[in-house]
Design a protein around this motif. Sequence first.
Motif, short mmCIF file in Angstrom:
data_model
loop_
_atom_site.label_atom_id
_atom_site.label_comp_id
_atom_site.label_asym_id
_atom_site.label_seq_id
_atom_site.Cartn_x
_atom_site.Cartn_y
_atom_site.Cartn_z
N ALA A 110 38.09 -30.08 39.63
CA ALA A 110 39.32 -29.48 38.96
C ALA A 110 39.77 -30.66 37.85
N TYR A 111 39.61 -32.28 38.62
CA TYR A 111 40.22 -32.81 38.04
C TYR A 111 38.88 -32.74 36.10
N ASP A 112 38.20 -32.58 36.42
CA ASP A 112 37.49 -32.15 34.55
C ASP A 112 37.99 -31.11 34.37
N ASN A 113 38.11 -30.08 35.23
CA ASN A 113 38.29 -29.21 34.13
C ASN A 113 40.09 -29.55 33.77
N THR A 114 40.69 -29.96 34.26
CA THR A 114 42.28 -30.96 33.92
C THR A 114 42.09 -31.26 32.36
N LEU A 115 41.01 -32.53 32.96
CA LEU A 115 41.25 -33.10 30.90
C LEU A 115 40.13 -32.18 30.30
N ASN A 116 39.44 -31.30 30.33
CA ASN A 116 39.27 -30.78 29.82
C ASN A 116 40.14 -29.89 28.52
N VAL A 117 40.88 -28.86 29.50
CA VAL A 117 42.11 -28.74 29.05
C VAL A 117 43.07 -29.42 28.04
N MET A 118 42.88 -30.27 28.28
CA MET A 118 43.83 -31.32 28.06
C MET A 118 43.83 -32.20 27.13
N GLN A 119 42.34 -32.29 26.49
CA GLN A 119 41.41 -33.00 25.11
C GLN A 119 42.06 -32.89 24.34
N ASN A 120 42.86 -32.17 23.68
CA ASN A 120 43.11 -31.54 22.64
C ASN A 120 44.98 -31.86 22.20
N THR A 121 45.43 -32.76 23.47
CA THR A 121 46.74 -33.09 23.35
C THR A 121 47.01 -34.51 22.48
#
Length: 185
Positions: A110-121
């Motif tokens: 879930a942490y890795d997936n959250t980082l993936n979602v936020m990568q273009n922030t």
Amino acid sequence: MSATWYECKVKYRKTDETGGQKVLTEPYLVDAISYTEAESRINEEMAAFISEEFKITNIKVANYAEIHPFENADRWFKSKVSLLAYDEESGKERKSNMYLLVQANDVREAYDNTLNVMQNTMGEYSIPAISESPIMDVFPYFSGEEGELEQLERFNALKASKPETEQWAENQDLAKADALTDVDA
């Protein structure tokens, strides 16, 4: 326009493996415009899954900014993301929190997936908390337009995909069955 998600609690009677009946209350997430539409949509969605009588015990607005299904995941996790901004007038750093609902198999994923979602922030952010959500399923809104049909199909395919460990176990079982068939022949 961003989606408004409603958490709907549904109470129903479920028959377990031993034949006994158990009353469950489970939360589901529905994308809707109003409480009335949320109630109508959850009734429609649950009627497809539950053959017996069920009752909607609670409907409330959920505080999720975004919902992100991921392939080969079976649980939902609530990720708290703190966005950091610098206030030029006061000269202080300000935090604003948002919550994401991310599909994963465990907290690390879930942490890795959250980082993936936020990568273009573009701005700075931190992830101070991730916890497993009790949400059983998510039902996005679908208006019936052509472009949305593809998005809905992709969303449902992602959230319905099995975790890799289950697929691996099924493949192992099939391989063992094939090996036994070969030996018998």
